[in-house]
Design an enzyme around this catalytic site. Structure first.
Site, short mmCIF file in Angstrom:
data_model
loop_
_atom_site.label_atom_id
_atom_site.label_comp_id
_atom_site.label_asym_id
_atom_site.label_seq_id
_atom_site.Cartn_x
_atom_site.Cartn_y
_atom_site.Cartn_z
N THR A 12 0.82 -1.21 0.00
CA THR A 12 0.00 0.00 0.00
C THR A 12 0.85 1.26 0.00
OG1 THR A 12 -1.78 -1.17 1.09
CG2 THR A 12 -1.83 1.21 1.30
N SER A 55 2.09 -7.42 -0.76
CA SER A 55 2.90 -8.34 0.05
C SER A 55 2.34 -9.77 0.14
CB SER A 55 3.21 -7.75 1.41
OG SER A 55 2.11 -7.78 2.26
N THR A 86 1.96 -4.39 4.25
CA THR A 86 1.89 -4.72 5.68
C THR A 86 1.44 -6.16 5.95
OG1 THR A 86 -0.35 -3.83 5.82
CG2 THR A 86 1.46 -2.33 6.36
N ASP A 87 0.80 -6.79 4.96
CA ASP A 87 0.22 -8.12 5.23
C ASP A 87 1.27 -9.16 5.63
OD1 ASP A 87 -2.22 -7.04 4.61
OD2 ASP A 87 -2.48 -8.09 2.71
N1 ASP Z 1 -2.55 -5.75 1.10
C1 ASP Z 1 -1.51 -4.79 1.29
C2 ASP Z 1 -0.16 -5.47 1.18
O1 ASP Z 1 0.30 -6.06 2.11
C3 ASP Z 1 -1.66 -4.13 2.59
C4 ASP Z 1 -0.64 -3.06 2.88
O2 ASP Z 1 0.35 -2.89 2.24
O3 ASP Z 1 -0.86 -2.38 3.88
O4 ASP Z 1 0.45 -5.40 0.17
#
Ligand code: ASP
Length: 322
Positions: A12, A55, A86-87
């Site tokens: 993200t 991710s 973040t995932d």
């Molecule tokens: N779905 C996203 C990822 O991990 C969430 C994020 O980046 O916060 O790529």
């Protein structure tokens, strides 16, 4: 001024929201590079795009590629900041913490809201990470995760909320530092760090989560794939339903390591209970109890240990006690 390399991997923090559809997607150019002038007050910054992946598409092979880049580049930079979705950020952070050799600051960060969303934490987290990366106190601490004004260790941090910007927490011990407007304050020290350099990721390690009424079916299915190892998130202090015992014994008989962590949010596994499926019985059978790691991180640790040809029971027991 210190020289810092920012390595982008996607997520993200590398995405923009489409204002018509609401969809959040990657862009050709990193959205934060347009506002790179913000970096100049903190460090001389170079940027490198390693991947452009959400991710959930990051694999241990990507993590190893990243570790190699970090070890090479840390010879010429004073610190490294990695932006990541973040995932799976905590798995990459932990993998790097185990594999990367440098003692210089290595900081992972991400964002819960993309750069053009109201209340975006993207630029803020990136600037906070740069501020931590230029601190002498951030070196020799292993890989750190900086999000939402807090500094966490790779070993302890976990994503706790699907959408809140305060998602990253270290449930067991808390963050090791905080970021204020004026200062970077470390309030905990790191006890020890052990690294396990590897050149490949080839092992097949599964992760299962225990549940009330679990029987042997899933473990038997795993066994049929001829795995290199299995991690189970057990119940409470490290217990399993009794019908899982026979297939676990079969794995151990085949010298396939079985690592037990807890599905609980906090606490460590201990060989307390002697009943059928209790942690004491499991340990006596040869199951290895892993201290304080989540299931996904114990899986990363086992992948790395097996890659280093460390598969005997006592060696793995020591590695998981570190
Ligand atoms: N779905 C996203 C990822 O991990 C969430 C994020 O980046 O916060 O790529």
């Amino acid at each position: 001024m210190k020289n810092i390399l920012i390595i982008h991997t996607g997520g993200t923090i590398s995405m923009l929201e489409n204002k018509e559809t609401g969809e959040v997607t990657t862009t050709n150019k990193h959205p934060l590079s347009n506002i790179a002038y913000h970096f100049k007050s903190y460090a001389n910054v170079d940027e490198n795009i390693a991947f452009k992946l959400p991710s959930p598409q990051i694999t241990p092979k990507h993590m190893l590629e990243l570790a190699t880049i970090i070890d090479q580049k840390s010879a010429v930079y004073d610190g490294i900041v990695v932006t990541h979705g973040t995932d799976t950020l905590e798995e990459t952070a932990y993998f790097l913490d185990q594999v990367v050799q440098t003692d210089k600051p290595v900081i992972l960060t991400g964002a819960m809201r993309s750069s053009n969303e109201i209340g975006s934490d993207a630029l803020y987290n990136l600037i906070s990470s740069l501020r931590v990366a230029v601190e002498n106190a951030a070196s020799q601490k292993g890989v750190l995760v900086v999000m939402n004004d807090e500094i966490h260790t790779a070993a302890n941090v976990t994503k706790t909320s699907t959408s809140n910007v305060a998602t990253f927490q270290s449930p067991q011990y808390g963050p090791i530092g905080i970021i204020t407007k004026d200062a970077i304050i470390f309030h905990h020290t790191i006890i020890a760090r052990h690294t396990y350099p590897i050149n490949n990721v080839t092992k097949n390690v599964f992760l299962l989560k225990a549940f009330a009424g679990m029987d042997g079916q899933l473990i038997e299915a795993v066994q049929q794939t001829e795995p290199d190892g299995l991690v189970i998130e057990g119940l409470g202090q490290g217990n399993l339903p009794k019908d899982t015992i026979t297939p676990i014994q079969a794995l151990i008989k085949q010298q396939i390591p079985v690592i037990l962590v807890s599905r609980c949010y906090q606490g460590i596994v201990q060989p307390t209970y002697g009943y059928d499926g209790g942690g004491k019985q499991l340990k006596e059978m040869g199951v290895i109890l892993a201290n304080g790691l989540t299931g996904p991180k114990a899986r990363i640790k086992l992948l790395i240990a097996l890659e280093q040809q460390q598969h005997d029971h006592d060696t793995l027991t020591n590695i998981f006690a570190e």
